[in-house]
Design a protein around this motif. Structure first.
Motif, short mmCIF file in Angstrom:
data_model
loop_
_atom_site.label_atom_id
_atom_site.label_comp_id
_atom_site.label_asym_id
_atom_site.label_seq_id
_atom_site.Cartn_x
_atom_site.Cartn_y
_atom_site.Cartn_z
N ARG A 6 54.98 30.53 40.59
CA ARG A 6 54.44 31.74 39.97
C ARG A 6 55.36 32.14 38.82
O ARG A 6 56.40 32.75 39.05
CB ARG A 6 54.33 32.86 40.99
N ASN A 19 46.48 36.72 30.15
CA ASN A 19 46.23 37.68 31.21
C ASN A 19 44.74 38.03 31.24
O ASN A 19 43.97 37.60 30.37
CB ASN A 19 47.13 38.92 31.06
N ILE A 20 44.32 38.82 32.19
CA ILE A 20 42.90 39.09 32.36
C ILE A 20 42.30 39.86 31.18
O ILE A 20 41.16 39.62 30.80
CB ILE A 20 42.61 39.80 33.71
N ARG A 35 36.81 39.16 37.70
CA ARG A 35 37.24 39.20 39.10
C ARG A 35 36.08 38.88 40.03
O ARG A 35 36.24 38.16 41.02
CB ARG A 35 37.82 40.57 39.44
N GLU A 38 35.27 35.19 39.98
CA GLU A 38 36.27 34.47 40.76
C GLU A 38 36.01 34.66 42.26
O GLU A 38 36.07 33.71 43.03
CB GLU A 38 37.67 34.97 40.41
N GLN A 45 39.78 29.89 41.73
CA GLN A 45 40.90 30.81 41.88
C GLN A 45 41.92 30.45 40.80
O GLN A 45 42.29 29.28 40.65
CB GLN A 45 41.53 30.65 43.26
N VAL A 46 42.34 31.45 40.04
CA VAL A 46 43.28 31.18 38.95
C VAL A 46 44.70 31.40 39.43
O VAL A 46 44.95 31.99 40.48
CB VAL A 46 42.97 32.08 37.72
N ARG A 48 48.60 32.85 39.33
CA ARG A 48 49.13 34.21 39.30
C ARG A 48 50.56 34.17 38.79
O ARG A 48 51.27 33.19 38.97
CB ARG A 48 49.13 34.82 40.70
N TYR A 53 49.85 38.99 38.78
CA TYR A 53 48.77 39.12 37.80
C TYR A 53 48.07 37.79 37.58
O TYR A 53 48.72 36.74 37.53
CB TYR A 53 49.32 39.63 36.45
N ARG A 54 46.77 37.86 37.43
CA ARG A 54 46.00 36.64 37.17
C ARG A 54 46.36 36.09 35.79
O ARG A 54 46.53 36.85 34.84
CB ARG A 54 44.50 36.95 37.20
N TYR A 56 45.01 32.95 33.03
CA TYR A 56 43.86 32.10 32.73
C TYR A 56 44.21 31.06 31.68
O TYR A 56 44.81 31.38 30.65
CB TYR A 56 42.70 32.97 32.24
#
Length: 159
Positions: A6, A19-20, A35, A38, A45-46, A48, A53-54, A56
C-alpha cells in the motif's frame, strides 16, 4: 527490500495512479458511482494507499469511461456487465456484440414509440382543455376514465 503493498498517495501518483476525485474527473463518472461500480463488480477492486484511499490506474479509468458511455447510450447495468465481458474477451465474436446492441436499439424504438403516443394523447387533451376559470377539464376527465377502466366504478375514487 520489497515495495509496500500500500503506497503513500504521493508514491502512487508518481506511479501514474489517480485518486477517486481524479478518476471521476477523467472518466466522467461521479465518485459515488465509481464506488458503486466497484461494489457490484463492474470494475475490479482497486488498490489502496497506505491510508486506505482508492487508487486507479489508467486502465481502470478507461473501463469507467466505457461504462459511462454505455450508460449514456441507455444500456442497463446487466447489459453493461455483458458488454464489459465481451470487451475483455479478445476472442469474442463481434456478432454477439451486435446482437446485444440491436436488441437495445429495438427496445429503445419501442419506448420511443410509446412516448410519442403519450405525447400525442397529452397534446390532444391539452388542445381540448379551455385553460380558463371553468371547472370542466378534458385532461382530468380522461384521467378519471382511465381509472374507471382499470378499477371499475366501485374501485374509483372520484373527487
Amino acid at each position: 527490500m520489497p515495495r509496500p503493498p500500500r503506497p503513500e498517495l504521493a508514491d502512487a501518483r508518481q506511479q501514474g495512479l489517480h485518486n477517486i476525485g481524479e478518476a471521476a474527473q477523467l472518466s466522467g463518472v461521479s465518485a459515488k458511482m465509481i464506488r458503486h461500480y466497484e461494489g457490484i463488480g463492474l470494475i475490479p477492486q482497486v488498490g489502496r494507499t497506505f491510508a486506505g484511499y482508492r487508487i486507479y490506474s489508467d486502465a481502470d479509468i478507461h473501463r469507467l469511461g466505457f461504462i459511462h458511455r454505455a450508460r449514456r447510450l441507455g444500456f442497463p447495468m446487466k447489459q453493461i456487465q455483458v458488454l464489459l465481458g465481451l470487451w475483455d474477451d479478445r476472442s469474442r465474436a463481434s456478432s454477439e456484440v451486435k446482437k446485444l446492441a440491436q436488441a437495445h436499439v429495438d427496445e429503445l424504438e419501442a419506448r420511443i414509440s410509446e412516448m410519442q403516443a403519450m405525447q400525442r394523447t397529452l397534446q390532444d387533451l391539452a388542445r381540448r382543455c379551455h385553460g380558463d376559470d371553468r371547472p370542466e377539464c378534458p385532461i382530468l376527465d380522461d384521467l378519471a376514465r382511465a381509472d374507471l377502466a382499470r378499477n371499475g366504478p366501485a374501485g374509483s375514487d372520484l373527487r
